[in-house]
Design a protein around this motif. Structure first.
Motif, PDB file in Angstrom:
ATOM      1  N   THR A  11       0.379  -1.500  -0.216  1.00 47.02           N
ATOM      2  CA  THR A  11       0.094  -0.157  -0.208  1.00 47.02           C
ATOM      3  C   THR A  11       1.284   1.537   0.132  1.00 47.02           C
ATOM      4  N   ALA A  12       1.575   1.450   0.730  1.00 49.21           N
ATOM      5  CA  ALA A  12       2.894   2.542   1.071  1.00 49.21           C
ATOM      6  C   ALA A  12       3.233   2.816  -0.416  1.00 49.21           C
ATOM      7  N   GLU A  13       3.900   1.600  -1.144  1.00 43.29           N
ATOM      8  CA  GLU A  13       4.789   1.306  -1.905  1.00 43.29           C
ATOM      9  C   GLU A  13       3.678   2.506  -3.748  1.00 43.29           C
ATOM     10  N   SER A  14       2.532   2.274  -3.611  1.00 42.92           N
ATOM     11  CA  SER A  14       1.599   2.234  -4.629  1.00 42.92           C
ATOM     12  C   SER A  14       1.288   3.253  -3.752  1.00 42.92           C
TER      13      SER A  14
ATOM     14  N   SER B 189       4.239  11.202   3.889  1.00 42.10           N
ATOM     15  CA  SER B 189       5.458  11.147   5.394  1.00 42.10           C
ATOM     16  C   SER B 189       5.319   9.330   6.015  1.00 42.10           C
ATOM     17  N   SER B 190       3.905   9.627   6.057  1.00 39.39           N
ATOM     18  CA  SER B 190       3.377   7.926   6.896  1.00 39.39           C
ATOM     19  C   SER B 190       3.505   6.860   5.762  1.00 39.39           C
ATOM     20  N   ALA B 191       4.264   7.130   4.372  1.00 38.28           N
ATOM     21  CA  ALA B 191       4.043   5.452   3.468  1.00 38.28           C
ATOM     22  C   ALA B 191       6.031   5.050   3.698  1.00 38.28           C
ATOM     23  N   LEU B 192       6.816   6.833   4.048  1.00 48.10           N
ATOM     24  CA  LEU B 192       7.643   6.413   3.876  1.00 48.10           C
ATOM     25  C   LEU B 192       7.918   5.078   5.337  1.00 48.10           C
ATOM     26  N   HIS B 193       7.005   6.070   6.338  1.00 50.32           N
ATOM     27  CA  HIS B 193       7.750   5.662   7.585  1.00 50.32           C
ATOM     28  C   HIS B 193       7.281   3.875   7.279  1.00 50.32           C
TER      29      HIS B 193
ATOM     30  N   TYR C 286       9.729   1.022   9.184  1.00 46.83           N
ATOM     31  CA  TYR C 286       9.617   0.389   9.918  1.00 46.83           C
ATOM     32  C   TYR C 286       9.325  -0.887   9.848  1.00 46.83           C
ATOM     33  N   ALA C 287       9.019  -1.158   8.645  1.00 52.40           N
ATOM     34  CA  ALA C 287       9.106  -2.729   8.363  1.00 52.40           C
ATOM     35  C   ALA C 287      10.172  -3.228   7.949  1.00 52.40           C
ATOM     36  N   ASP C 288      11.569  -1.855   7.945  1.00 55.18           N
ATOM     37  CA  ASP C 288      13.107  -2.938   6.840  1.00 55.18           C
ATOM     38  C   ASP C 288      13.115  -2.776   6.012  1.00 55.18           C
ATOM     39  N   ARG C 289      12.237  -2.487   4.781  1.00 52.56           N
ATOM     40  CA  ARG C 289      12.430  -2.203   3.444  1.00 52.56           C
ATOM     41  C   ARG C 289      13.150  -0.758   3.251  1.00 52.56           C
ATOM     42  N   LEU C 290      14.288  -1.074   3.748  1.00 53.69           N
ATOM     43  CA  LEU C 290      15.122   0.627   3.957  1.00 53.69           C
ATOM     44  C   LEU C 290      16.323   0.388   2.508  1.00 53.69           C
ATOM     45  N   GLU C 291      16.131  -0.090   2.000  1.00 51.28           N
ATOM     46  CA  GLU C 291      16.655   0.260   0.536  1.00 51.28           C
ATOM     47  C   GLU C 291      15.560   1.032  -0.251  1.00 51.28           C
ATOM     48  N   ASN C 292      14.451   0.370  -0.423  1.00 46.79           N
ATOM     49  CA  ASN C 292      13.059   0.755  -1.299  1.00 46.79           C
ATOM     50  C   ASN C 292      12.565   2.465  -0.720  1.00 46.79           C
ATOM     51  N   ALA C 293      12.831   2.272   1.074  1.00 51.08           N
ATOM     52  CA  ALA C 293      12.286   3.900   1.703  1.00 51.08           C
ATOM     53  C   ALA C 293      14.220   4.384   1.091  1.00 51.08           C
ATOM     54  N   THR C 294      14.945   4.433   0.693  1.00 54.44           N
ATOM     55  CA  THR C 294      15.767   5.656   0.773  1.00 54.44           C
ATOM     56  C   THR C 294      15.444   6.038  -0.578  1.00 54.44           C
ATOM     57  N   ASN C 295      15.194   5.410  -1.659  1.00 56.10           N
ATOM     58  CA  ASN C 295      15.288   5.199  -3.428  1.00 56.10           C
ATOM     59  C   ASN C 295      13.818   6.650  -3.337  1.00 56.10           C
TER      60      ASN C 295
ATOM     61  N   ILE D  96      16.658   6.720   8.480  1.00 55.48           N
ATOM     62  CA  ILE D  96      17.232   6.032   7.846  1.00 55.48           C
ATOM     63  C   ILE D  96      18.710   5.539   7.756  1.00 55.48           C
ATOM     64  N   ALA D  97      19.058   6.272   7.853  1.00 56.82           N
ATOM     65  CA  ALA D  97      20.809   6.117   7.824  1.00 56.82           C
ATOM     66  C   ALA D  97      21.626   5.769   9.092  1.00 56.82           C
ATOM     67  N   LEU D  98      20.506   6.626  10.116  1.00 59.25           N
ATOM     68  CA  LEU D  98      20.402   5.638  11.448  1.00 59.25           C
ATOM     69  C   LEU D  98      20.381   4.663  11.618  1.00 59.25           C
ATOM     70  N   ARG D  99      19.063   3.854  11.072  1.00 62.23           N
ATOM     71  CA  ARG D  99      19.399   2.350  11.023  1.00 62.23           C
ATOM     72  C   ARG D  99      20.016   1.642  10.196  1.00 62.23           C
ATOM     73  N   TYR D 100      20.417   1.925   9.396  1.00 64.96           N
ATOM     74  CA  TYR D 100      21.823   1.743   8.193  1.00 64.96           C
ATOM     75  C   TYR D 100      23.540   1.569   9.189  1.00 64.96           C
ATOM     76  N   GLY D 101      23.135   1.938  10.430  1.00 69.45           N
ATOM     77  CA  GLY D 101      24.679   2.712  10.893  1.00 69.45           C
ATOM     78  C   GLY D 101      25.175   4.354   9.855  1.00 69.45           C
ATOM     79  N   GLU D 102      24.264   4.573   9.320  1.00 72.52           N
ATOM     80  CA  GLU D 102      25.441   5.949   8.828  1.00 72.52           C
ATOM     81  C   GLU D 102      25.633   6.960   9.464  1.00 72.52           C
ATOM     82  N   LEU D 103      26.822   6.847  10.735  1.00 71.52           N
ATOM     83  CA  LEU D 103      26.512   7.264  11.532  1.00 71.52           C
ATOM     84  C   LEU D 103      26.038   8.956  10.817  1.00 71.52           C
TER      85      LEU D 103
END
Length: 950
Positions: free
Chosen positions: A530-533, A549-553, A557-566, A594-601
């Motif tokens: 739903t979020a990506e659509s 913003s809600s869709a990105l979050h 929070y679903a750990d789809r970080l690569e998609n969220a980053t793009n 997103i960057a924090l969850r990747y460890g990109e401080l």
């Protein structure tokens, strides 16, 4: 001058000549006639002058009257001519033939004795009767020693309709055009008055402004001389002398030209012949002639002033009331021509005063158009002016709501309108959708007491009128994740209506429902879809930015970080391109998470600061907890406790602690307390997260994993049983099994076990975290694993894993500037641990040069690592983590012999001889290999192995 002298020489020889000097206003025509006449008079010639007068051009023989008085002949000879001219003043015009004959006799008589020069200045204003006499004289001067020298204004309207044609018909007629000064001529004129440095600096600018008009050039010279301190700019100073010169030129060009110039100064680039004609009430032909005159004098480029100085000079001479009326007239003309709402509104804004109903409507339309063009500042100006003419009522409320949106976009303090909008709401001026927006802004600003009655009235209205826009139905979905404490209040106010509309009505509710689903751990795949659509199909604007913003979050929070980053990068780029500060702030905050969850401080800190600086901390309201949480977490990890204390001193609204935005803030603060030994305070923050989520009816370990965090605190307090219980409860939770949540819980559980059980559990933890992409948590797990190997006397493995942990920890902090004396991320699950001497000696120091070495080594190994197949990659990765061949074969479901063969090929390709020589950053590459991942994708590296198939 030489040309005229040659003509006069021919005249002196008995061959009369006629010359017409044509030029723009202030081109030097009058000066030329005067100088030439003085020279001829000094040589003994008789000089007679006639000057046209705009005020007397309709009076018969008005120009000839003075000419007759100055004739150097006895008065008796001019009595008859004077009498005839006087009759015209009494309304009895004489025969033009009689007047012309008498004048012709007198002038021919003068020319017999000495050459005669007759100069006529401003010939276009000579009355028709006087010009007829001059034309009769011109016909007879061919064989007389008479030179007729006329000067006229280029493109000027003539009192005599055909005098130019009559002159051209004469064979002894010559025309002389006065051109403006060239660039070299301007420079030469400047050099007579200014110092060489000033001439060199200003010459080009003077020519650009004046286009060689001599009067304007001299005026600029006066302004430079009058200026107290010479500047260094290439543009000359434009002062009073220049403005007076501009007005002089316009007045000498005639009232029609002056009136047209005033309209051009208002219309600017919107000036067209038809539009100008309508505003000055002149025929297009007359307007075109006046425009040519203004271009000739150097004022215009096309139909607009070539330089702002001309416009300023013209406007300065106008009365404010006249200028305001002209702007309003221009606005109506542009509206009639369908020129665009913003162009109309510009003139209404310039007119000032209190706009009428029509003007308010135009300003409202223009504000909407400006917002569509992402010009929030201009939209706000239009709306502010519109409100001066419509301060009350529903229309004023709509204007104020739009103004609030415009200021929100532009980054100014928009919440100053909230109190007035609350008054509008109580007066019944707001539409339901506007009430929704008001509620959201009040809650964002931390004004929950003001929001609650608005929310109650809106809910009751919705319960009564089911036909309301779906925006109202979306409120309940939004409250459940943003302000969950108010969700029951909304449900109570709406009653059955809320239950019947439980399904999302449109994209805003869909985004909120997807986020709630992920936070609750149910139907994660459907929520992600739903979020990506929504992100793919919804355009970015003021109404959709919250849903985006809600869709990105949801993806975060679903750990789809690569998609969220793009998606986030694309939206952030669009927000920057369109110059909307508020959107940049929102998406920068998402990108920081997103960057924090990747460890990109470094990136996390940079994006969080960008988010706050884009609009200012005070504009973030209750949501300030999101970017602040990232900054606190980053500073805690690198050991910059002073920075953490500074962030914690940042004021936050009290209402934040009753919103969903407090959860990441409380967790970050608790982690800081844990890192600084204030375990009880940390536990209190983690418990507060639990209490809030329990009260709100959802549990979100991807947002605030209170069980895992509390387990850390209890472990620090020495309560291993409670820590084990919490970790096991998290692992057993049926709805939250993402690699990030599971890996963190496994690591805490491993810390409660004996050393033998801990080893296997930490190996599993490393695998799971490797799939999550969380380099920071993975580095901590590797530290724990190294310590466990050390406790089991496996020093070689301990050293190898320690190297990887330290390199990974340094990679997380790449480009960060840690405080002096800080260390890499250390194990948080127990007491400080120091590696044995042999491991410590081999481990590199944690400094900046070592961090840069990580990038260099990774680049160097890139091509070599690409030569590995995916199977070889998986085996090498597990071997680098300390797995035995038997353990690898069991995990990958292959025989020990196959593992040994793969390792042999890996050693040969990488040119190493044993496991401890495997590249220290291999685990970064392994995340891309595909064999170790259990969910999602990792962005740790862009490099990966070859496929096993050709």
């Amino acid at each position: 001058m030489k040309f005229l002298e040659e003509l006069f020489s021919e005249t002196d020889s008995g061959n009369g000549r006629i010359a017409l000097v044509n030029g723009a206003v202030a081109s030097g025509k009058t000066e030329l006639l005067r100088t030439f006449a003085e020279q001829r008079a000094s040589e003994g010639a008789v000089v007679l002058t006639m000057t046209g007068d705009r005020d007397r051009e309709t009076r018969a023989y008005g120009s000839l009257q003075r000419f007759v008085r100055d004739l150097p002949v006895p008065r008796a000879k001019t009595l008859e001519l004077t009498r005839l001219i006087a009759r015209s003043s009494n309304g009895v015009p004489p025969s033009s033939f009689d007047v012309a004959n008498i004048m012709l006799e007198l002038t021919l008589e003068l020319a017999e004795r000495t050459p005669l020069l007759i100069t006529v200045d401003d010939a276009q204003h000579v009355d028709a009767s006087s010009m007829d006499c001059l034309l009769r004289l011109a016909e007879r001067t061919r064989s007389a020693r008479i030179m007729l020298l006329l000067a006229e204004l280029a493109h000027g309207r003539s009192a005599h309709p055909s005098y130019r044609i009559e002159l051209v018909r004469q064979l002894h007629f010559r025309r002389l055009g006065l051109a403006p000064l060239s660039a070299a001529g301007v420079t030469k004129l400047l050099a007579r008055h200014l110092d060489p440095d000033a001439v060199e600096r200003l010459a080009a600018g003077c020519y650009k402004i004046t286009r060689g008009n001599p009067l304007l050039v001299r005026a600029l010279i006066e302004d430079q001389l009058d200026w107290p301190e010479p500047g260094q700019d290439a543009r000359p100073v434009v002062g009073d002398a220049f403005r007076h010169a501009v007005l002089t030129c316009l007045r000498r060009s005639g009232s029609d030209v002056l009136a047209l110039a005033r309209v051009v100064s208002v219309l600017g680039p919107d000036s067209t012949v038809e539009r100008l004609g309508g505003l000055v009430h002149r025929r297009p032909a007359d307007v075109a002639r006046a425009l040519r005159a203004l271009r000739t004098v150097g004022f215009l480029n096309g139909n607009d002033f070539r330089d702002r100085s001309f416009r300023e000079a013209v406007i300065d001479c106008m009365e404010p009331e006249d200028l305001a009326k002209l702007h309003v007239t221009a606005a109506r003309a542009l509206h009639a021509d369908k020129a665009g709402a913003c162009r109309v509104a510009h003139h209404l804004l310039e007119a000032g005063g209190e706009p009428d109903v029509w003007a308010v409507e135009q300003l409202h339309s223009a504000a909407k158009e400006a917002l569509r063009a992402d010009d929030a500042g201009r939209a706000a100006e239009y709306l502010e002016h519109a409100l001066t003419g419509q301060p009350d009522g529903p229309h004023a409320a709509a204007l104020r709501v739009l103004l609030l949106r415009a200021e929100l976009r532009g980054g100014s303090v928009a919440d100053r309108h909230l109190t007035r909008l609350c008054e509008h709401e109580r007066a019944g001026d707001l539409e339901p959708e506007q009430k929704v927006f008001l509620v959201q802004r009040l809650l964002w600003a931390g004004r929950q007491p003001d929001a609650e009655p608005v929310l109650d009235r809106l809910g009751r209205e919705y319960a009564r009128r089911r036909s309301l826009n779906s925006t109202v139905a979306d409120v309940g979905h939004w409250l459940r994740h943003a302000h969950p404490a108010l969700a029951p209040r909304w449900a109570e106010a709406t009653g059955a209506a809320a239950r019947e509309d439980a399904e999302p009505a449109r994209w805003a509710a869909s985004a909120s429902e997807a986020l709630i689903t992920v936070l609750g751990g149910t139907d994660e795949h459907g929520a992600v879809s739903t979020a990506e659509s929504l992100l793919e199909a919804t355009p970015l604007d003021d109404l959709t930015v919250g849903a985006m913003s809600s869709a990105l979050h949801t993806l975060i929070y679903a750990d789809r970080l690569e998609n969220a980053t793009n998606w986030c990068d694309a939206l952030l780029e669009e927000a920057k391109a369109r110059g909307v500060a508020w959107w940049q702030a929102v998406f920068s905050a998402c990108r920081a998470d997103i960057a924090l969850r990747y460890g990109e401080l470094s990136k996390a800190s940079g994006y969080a600061r960008d988010a706050i600086e884009a609009v200012g901390a005070e504009r973030w309201g209750v949501a300030i907890g999101m970017p602040l949480a990232v900054l606190i977490r980053v500073a805690t990890v690198i050991g910059d406790h002073e920075a953490v204390r500074e962030h914690l001193r940042q004021p936050v609204p009290e209402e934040m602690y009753r919103s969903g935005y407090c959860l990441p803030y409380l967790r970050a603060r608790g982690r800081y307390c844990l890192a600084t030994g204030r375990v009880e305070a940390a536990l209190a923050d983690f418990e507060r997260c639990r209490e809030l989520m329990t009260a709100w009816g959802f549990e979100a370990p991807t947002l605030a994993p209170w069980r895992t965090d509390s387990a850390k605190a209890h472990l620090r307090l020495g309560d291993a049983d409670r820590a084990r219980e919490l970790a096991n409860r998290q692992l057993a939770h049926p709805r939250f099994r993402t690699p990030r949540v599971r890996g963190a819980a496994l690591r805490m559980l491993a810390a409660t076990e004996d050393v033998n059980s801990r080893l296997a559990m930490l190996k599993e933890t490393v695998e799971v975290l490797n799939a999550s992409g969380d380099r920071l948590e993975l580095a901590q797990a590797l530290f724990d694993l190294s310590r466990t190997h050390q406790a089991m006397k496996q020093f070689a493995k301990a050293r190898m894993v320690l190297l990887r942990a330290r390199r990974l920890g340094q990679a997380c902090r790449l480009e960060m500037t840690p405080p002096r004396g800080s260390e890499e991320p250390r194990p948080e699950s127990g007491a400080e641990w120091t590696a044995p001497a042999q491991a410590a000696a081999a481990a590199p120091a944690a400094d900046a040069s070592d961090s840069s070495g990580v990038a260099a080594a990774a680049e160097q190994n890139d091509q070599i690592l690409r030569n590995l197949t995916s199977s070889e990659y998986r085996v090498a990765t597990l071997a680098s983590f300390g797995y035995t061949n038997q353990e690898i074969s069991t995990k990958l479901h292959v025989t020990p012999s196959t593992v040994e063969q793969h390792l042999t090929r890996v050693f040969r390709k990488l040119k190493v001889s044993k496991r401890t020589d495997l590249p220290v950053d291999l685990q970064l590459e392994a995340a891309q290999a595909g064999g170790m991942r259990t969910a999602g994708k990792s962005r740790v590296s862009g490099r990966g192995p070859q496929s096993d198939t050709p």
